[in-house]
Structure formats: structure tokens, C-alpha cells
Design a protein around this motif. Structure first.
Motif, mmCIF file in Angstrom:
data_model
loop_
_atom_site.group_PDB
_atom_site.id
_atom_site.type_symbol
_atom_site.label_atom_id
_atom_site.label_comp_id
_atom_site.label_asym_id
_atom_site.label_seq_id
_atom_site.Cartn_x
_atom_site.Cartn_y
_atom_site.Cartn_z
ATOM 1 N N VAL A 135 25.647 -59.911 9.863
ATOM 2 C CA VAL A 135 26.518 -58.799 9.472
ATOM 3 C C VAL A 135 25.773 -57.467 9.461
ATOM 4 O O VAL A 135 26.228 -56.499 10.087
ATOM 5 C CB VAL A 135 27.172 -59.082 8.102
ATOM 6 C CG1 VAL A 135 27.904 -57.844 7.595
ATOM 7 C CG2 VAL A 135 28.137 -60.253 8.220
ATOM 8 N N PRO A 136 24.612 -57.356 8.795
ATOM 9 C CA PRO A 136 23.893 -56.077 8.854
ATOM 10 C C PRO A 136 23.460 -55.694 10.270
ATOM 11 O O PRO A 136 23.527 -54.520 10.650
ATOM 12 C CB PRO A 136 22.660 -56.325 7.958
ATOM 13 C CG PRO A 136 23.055 -57.444 7.066
ATOM 14 C CD PRO A 136 23.947 -58.311 7.892
ATOM 15 N N GLY B 82 24.997 -56.534 13.024
ATOM 16 C CA GLY B 82 26.201 -56.116 13.734
ATOM 17 C C GLY B 82 26.609 -54.700 13.372
ATOM 18 O O GLY B 82 26.960 -53.896 14.248
ATOM 19 N N ILE B 83 26.576 -54.384 12.071
ATOM 20 C CA ILE B 83 26.926 -53.025 11.634
ATOM 21 C C ILE B 83 25.930 -52.018 12.190
ATOM 22 O O ILE B 83 26.312 -50.930 12.662
ATOM 23 C CB ILE B 83 26.976 -52.963 10.097
ATOM 24 C CG1 ILE B 83 28.113 -53.852 9.571
ATOM 25 C CG2 ILE B 83 27.160 -51.527 9.625
ATOM 26 C CD1 ILE B 83 28.165 -53.946 8.064
ATOM 27 N N TRP C 206 26.644 -51.455 15.798
ATOM 28 C CA TRP C 206 27.845 -50.628 15.971
ATOM 29 C C TRP C 206 27.521 -49.149 15.771
ATOM 30 O O TRP C 206 27.862 -48.297 16.601
ATOM 31 C CB TRP C 206 28.902 -51.094 14.977
ATOM 32 C CG TRP C 206 30.245 -50.422 15.163
ATOM 33 C CD1 TRP C 206 30.670 -49.719 16.271
ATOM 34 C CD2 TRP C 206 31.327 -50.408 14.235
ATOM 35 N NE1 TRP C 206 31.953 -49.274 16.083
ATOM 36 C CE2 TRP C 206 32.386 -49.679 14.841
ATOM 37 C CE3 TRP C 206 31.523 -50.942 12.970
ATOM 38 C CZ2 TRP C 206 33.613 -49.478 14.206
ATOM 39 C CZ3 TRP C 206 32.738 -50.752 12.345
ATOM 40 C CH2 TRP C 206 33.763 -50.017 12.952
ATOM 41 N N ILE C 207 26.833 -48.844 14.665
ATOM 42 C CA ILE C 207 26.473 -47.452 14.392
ATOM 43 C C ILE C 207 25.538 -46.925 15.478
ATOM 44 O O ILE C 207 25.690 -45.795 15.972
ATOM 45 C CB ILE C 207 25.815 -47.344 13.002
ATOM 46 C CG1 ILE C 207 26.820 -47.727 11.918
ATOM 47 C CG2 ILE C 207 25.292 -45.927 12.767
ATOM 48 C CD1 ILE C 207 26.231 -47.800 10.527
ATOM 49 N N PHE D 115 32.760 -51.090 19.262
ATOM 50 C CA PHE D 115 32.782 -52.353 18.531
ATOM 51 C C PHE D 115 33.277 -53.489 19.418
ATOM 52 O O PHE D 115 32.756 -54.611 19.379
ATOM 53 C CB PHE D 115 33.672 -52.213 17.294
ATOM 54 C CG PHE D 115 33.640 -53.407 16.384
ATOM 55 C CD1 PHE D 115 32.473 -53.770 15.730
ATOM 56 C CD2 PHE D 115 34.774 -54.172 16.165
ATOM 57 C CE1 PHE D 115 32.428 -54.864 14.883
ATOM 58 C CE2 PHE D 115 34.747 -55.269 15.328
ATOM 59 C CZ PHE D 115 33.574 -55.611 14.689
#
Length: 204
Positions: free
Chosen positions: A22-23, A25-26, A29-30, A49
Motif C-alpha cells: 500500500v505505501p 503503491g501510493i 502514484w504520487i 493510477f
């Protein structure tokens, strides 16, 4: 014999995968949004995304699905999934198949136009939930058949002409199992990738 992780180990693996994935992936994305802005590429955050998810489907989900399906089909056909059963040339070809399959998944699941076209076509069908499930199953079976039938047909015929003790028979059965696994895993990955792409299109 392969060792299956205990339930506790499986829980730990899932927790670690989520906690790390999750981190990451975020962050991806950023980072993708910032990179697009710096390069002057006009692309929405939602599309960034979508491309990241498509990359995960192609690079992570597809190989993992292939590995799991390979063991399943090998067990069903009685051919142990041993790498040594395939020649060096065939192993190289399988690597090429995985790479091409990953590129194809990213190319199909990433563009917004693909998700929009599939969503529009599905909405135009306007069928019930039960019928939708049957259509998806039928489409999946047709795609698997298109991908696997040529190799499986000739491999199965060749294997039937050999004696049970012939090493070539084992090699052909292993090739048949790998082909079925690859076709099934790629179809499942494509289906999930398109579902995620449509979800991003509708909800982000």
C-alpha cells in the motif's frame, strides 16, 4: 514435494504484503503524477493510477497466477512441474511468453479508452446478474481455448503415440500443463485488470 506455508505464515505474508504494497503503491502514484507534470505530459491522476494498476497486473499478478495455475494443471495431468523437463530453448520461449503477456496486459488494461469501451459494451448488453456471470465464463473459456488449443492439440496427439515410460511423453505432458496454465492465468489476469480499470474509470 512442495511445502505449503502454515496458516500463521500465510497471515504474516498477507500482512507484510499489504503493509509494504500500500505505501509503495501510493508512493508510485504520487511519483507518477509528479513525473508526468515535470515531463509536461497531460494525464490525469486517475489515469496515472490506472497505468500503475495495469503494471501490477502484468508484472506481478500474471506471473504469480501462472505459477499457481502451473502446479494445479500439472497435478491434474500427472506431469510434475519440474523446470528440467523443458529444454533450454523452451524455457527461453516461456520467459518470452511471460514478457509478451505482461506487455499485452499493460497495453490492454492501462488505457482509459479500453475501460470505457468495455464498460459501454457491457452496459449495452443490459442483462441480468446470472446471465452476466454466464457470459463472462463463456468468454473466458473461449479465450483460453483460443490461446491454448493449438499447442495442446498437437502436444496431446504426440504424447499418445509414445509409450508411458518414454521420457519424451513426460516432457510433452509437462508442456501441455504449462500451456493450459499460461492461457488460464493470462485470461484471469486480463479479466481482473479490466474490472479494476473499469472501477477506476467509474469511481475515481
Amino acid at each position: 514435494m512442495s511445502r505449503t506455508p502454515s496458516p500463521a505464515a500465510q497471515i504474516v505474508i498477507v500482512v507484510v504484503a499489504v503493509g509494504v504494497g500500500v505505501p509503495v503503491g501510493i508512493g508510485a502514484w504520487i511519483g507518477g503524477i509528479l513525473l508526468a507534470e515535470n515531463l509536461g505530459v497531460r494525464i490525469s491522476p486517475e489515469q496515472v493510477f490506472a497505468w500503475i494498476i495495469a503494471a501490477v497486473v502484468g508484472v506481478v499478478l500474471w506471473p504469480l497466477s501462472l505459477r499457481a495455475a502451473r502446479w494445479g494443471f500439472s497435478k491434474a495431468t500427472g506431469a510434475a512441474p519440474v523446470a528440467a523437463a523443458a529444454s533450454r530453448g523452451e524455457r527461453a520461449f516461456r520467459v518470452l511468453v511471460v514478457i509478451v503477456g505482461a506487455v499485452a496486459l499493460v497495453a490492454l488494461c492501462g488505457p482509459r479508452e479500453t475501460a470505457s469501451t468495455v464498460a459501454t459494451a457491457w452496459e449495452a448488453l443490459a442483462i441480468g446478474r446470472r446471465e452476466s456471470g454466464l457470459v463472462i465464463q463463456l468468454a473466458s473459456l473461449v479465450l483460453v481455448a483460443i490461446l491454448a488449443t493449438p499447442v495442446v492439440f498437437f502436444t496431446h496427439r504426440a504424447a499418445k503415440t509414445l509409450s508411458p515410460d518414454d521420457p519424451r511423453r513426460h516432457m510433452l505432458r509437462e508442456r501441455e500443463a504449462w500451456t493450459l496454465a499460461a492461457a488460464t492465468a493470462w485470461t484471469v489476469s486480463l479479466g481482473l485488470g479490466l474490472v479494476l480499470a473499469i472501477a477506476i474509470l467509474l469511481w475515481l
